[in-house]
Every structure is written in structure tokens, then in C-alpha cells.
Write an enzyme that holds these catalytic residues in place. Structure first.
Site, PDB file in Angstrom:
ATOM      1  N   SER A  95       0.851  -1.194   0.000  1.00 29.12           N
ATOM      2  CA  SER A  95       0.000   0.000   0.000  1.00 29.12           C
ATOM      3  C   SER A  95       0.880   1.234   0.000  1.00 29.12           C
ATOM      4  CB  SER A  95      -0.873   0.007   1.263  1.00 29.12           C
ATOM      5  OG  SER A  95      -1.468   1.274   1.443  1.00 29.12           O
ATOM      6  N   TYR A 138      -1.020  -0.850  10.259  1.00 27.94           N
ATOM      7  CA  TYR A 138      -1.198  -1.239   8.849  1.00 27.94           C
ATOM      8  C   TYR A 138       0.037  -0.818   8.052  1.00 27.94           C
ATOM      9  CZ  TYR A 138      -3.461  -1.209   4.193  1.00 27.94           C
ATOM     10  OH  TYR A 138      -3.786  -1.415   2.879  1.00 27.94           O
TER      11      TYR A 138
END
Ligand SMILES: NC(=O)c1ccc[n+]([C@@H]2O[C@H](COP(=O)([O-])OP(=O)(O)OC[C@H]3O[C@@H](n4cnc5c(N)ncnc54)[C@H](OP(=O)(O)O)[C@@H]3O)[C@@H](O)[C@H]2O)c1
Length: 225
Positions: free
Chosen positions: A155, A168
Site C-alpha cells: 500500500s 497497517y
């Protein structure tokens, strides 16, 4: 396992016919699109997710399109389930795997001080440890294919700091570095490792995360900082 018919190839100039792929989290969102892309080029694909009904629904859809896709349930958080998944993949693909896509992931935005040990373990376990372990498990199969490729779906959050994404982001940052080390160590086995780091994609993960992050932003007024 049967192969997709030549006539259904998206592009006749090149193909993935004869190639085998495992895509984790293939039942929706980015993983679903990856499965379609690979299958359209002729690859035989195996998917996993936790929800059996979702898997069945996807397999029906893909069967209707003439794609060669199989699937099995696996909660990637658990070591033994990852082992069982790779045993299934070895069986389905006759001991050879060309492509491993570590796609499945979760994201629960919270301020740093609110993350519990369990939150951290679950996110790092699902997003990073599972992919690392699947690479270890898949190594003999990838090597056996003679032409292996590992793709991590990371990401942009693993490259840039976003509010309420610390755990995350750490899981994706670990993934980014891990891909470099894998590429270095396994080049001798003709196995490549690459990372794709998407920005926002409108999926269930994104919608849920945006909603939660929005709530935290409202509470913390972080946009003023
Ligand atoms: N959407 C974005 O904006 C965005 C941006 C950058 C990166 N990404 C990354 O792209 C990847 C896919 O995201 P997405 O947005 O497509 O998510 P999504 O729509 O929520 O889909 C996630 C998929 O992973 C599966 N999954 C989740 N946890 C699992 C577990 N413990 N074991 C097995 N399967 C599991 C889900 O199926 P079950 O729930 O049935 O298990 C589902 O098939 C993730 O790694 C995410 O971090 C997404």
C-alpha cells in the site's frame, strides 16, 4: 486441472497459458480483479478466503466465464491453515506454482495509543506474517516451476505516513523490505519478488477504513495539525 481455452484469451499477443497462480483473498476487491486478470490471460488460479459462500459464488461466476479457478477456505492468520492451503495448492497444481500473489489484508484505523496487542498481532499476522510464511511454504513449488514470481499487494501507506494507520503501515513497510530480500536470495532459483503499492481503491476494506478513520479524524481534529 483443465486449462482455459485459447479463444478466451484477453490478448492473443502473449498469454499465461500453462501457468499456475495462488491469489490470497481472491473473493472480492483487488484480489478478485487480479484473479480475473490472470485467468483472462490463461493462467489456472487457486484462491483462498475465510468465507466459503463467497468462494463458491466467485467460482460459479468464473466457471461461467470459462476461467480455470479453484478455491479453498483458509484463515491466513493461522499457521496450520496456511500449511493446509499450500498442501492443497501443491495437489491442485501438481507440485508447481508460477505465481504467488499475497493480496489478502485487513486495515483497522486507530490512533497509536488505542491499538491493543491483539490488534497489532492480528494486523501484522494477516498482512505480513502470513505472506512471509506462504513464501516459505511456496518456495519448493515456485522453484519447481522454473519461473516463479511473487507479488505482494502492499500500500502507499507503507511508503507515506497517514493518520491512524501506524500498524497497517508497519505491516506494509515490512512487506516492501521483505520483497527486496526475497528477490535477492531467490534470484538463483529463478524466483522474482515484486511489490504493488496501490493508493485508494473503492473496496469494502477502503470503505470501512475510510469510515473509521473519518470518525477518528472528527474526534481528534488531526486535520488542524
Ligand atoms: N482498497 C484499497 O484502497 C487498498 C489500497 C492499498 C492497498 N490495499 C491492499 O490490497 C489488498 C486487498 O484489499 P481490498 O481492498 O481488495 O480488500 P477487501 O475488499 O476487504 O478484500 C480482502 C480479501 O482478503 C480476504 N481476507 C481478509 N482477511 C483474510 C484472512 N485472515 N484469511 C484469508 N483471507 C482473508 C477477504 O475474504 P474473507 O473476508 O472471506 O476472508 C477478501 O477476499 C490488501 O492487502 C490491502 O491492504 C488496498
Amino acid at each position: 486441472m483443465a486449462e482455459t481455452k485459447l479463444s478466451s484469451f484477453k490478448d492473443q499477443r502473449w498469454s499465461l497459458q500453462g501457468m499456475t497462480a495462488l491469489v490470497t483473498g481472491g473473493t472480492r476487491g483487488i484480489g478478485y480483479a487480479i484473479v480475473e486478470g490472470l485467468a483472462e490471460f490463461g493462467a489456472s488460479v487457486h484462491i483462498c478466503a475465510r468465507n466459503q459462500e463467497d468462494i463458491n459464488k466467485c467460482l460459479e461466476e468464473w466457471k461461467g466465464k470459462g476461467f480455470c479457478v479453484t478455491g479453498s477456505t483458509c484463515d491466513l492468520l493461522f499457521h496450520d491453515q496456511r500449511q493446509k492451503l499450500m498442501e492443497t495448492v501443491a495437489l491442485v497444481f501438481d507440485g508447481k506454482l508460477n505465481i504467488l500473489v499475497n493480496n489478502a489484508g485487513i486495515f483497522t484505523p486507530k490512533p497509536i495509543m488505542d491499538y491493543t496487542d491483539e490488534d497489532i498481532t492480528t494486523t501484522i499476522g494477516t498482512n505480513f506474517v502470513s505472506g512471509y510464511h506462504l513464501c516459505q511454504l511456496a518456495h519448493p513449488l515456485l522453484k519447481q516451476s522454473g519461473n516463479g514470481s511473487i507479488v505482494f499487494i502492499s500500500s502507499i501507506a507503507g511508503l507515506k505516513a497517514w493518520p491512524f494507520a501506524s500498524v497497517y503501515a508497519a505491516s506494509k513497510g515490512a512487506m516492501n523490505q521483505c520483497a527486496k530480500n526475497l528477490a535477492l536470495e531467490w534470484a538463483k532459483d529463478n524466483i522474482r519478488a515484486n511489490v504493488v503499492a496501490p493508493g485508494a481503491v473503492m473496496t469494502i476494506l477502503f470503505e470501512n477504513a475510510a469510515k473509521l478513520a473519518g470518525e477518528w479524524i472528527m474526534l481528534s481534529r488531526i486535520w488542524c495539525l
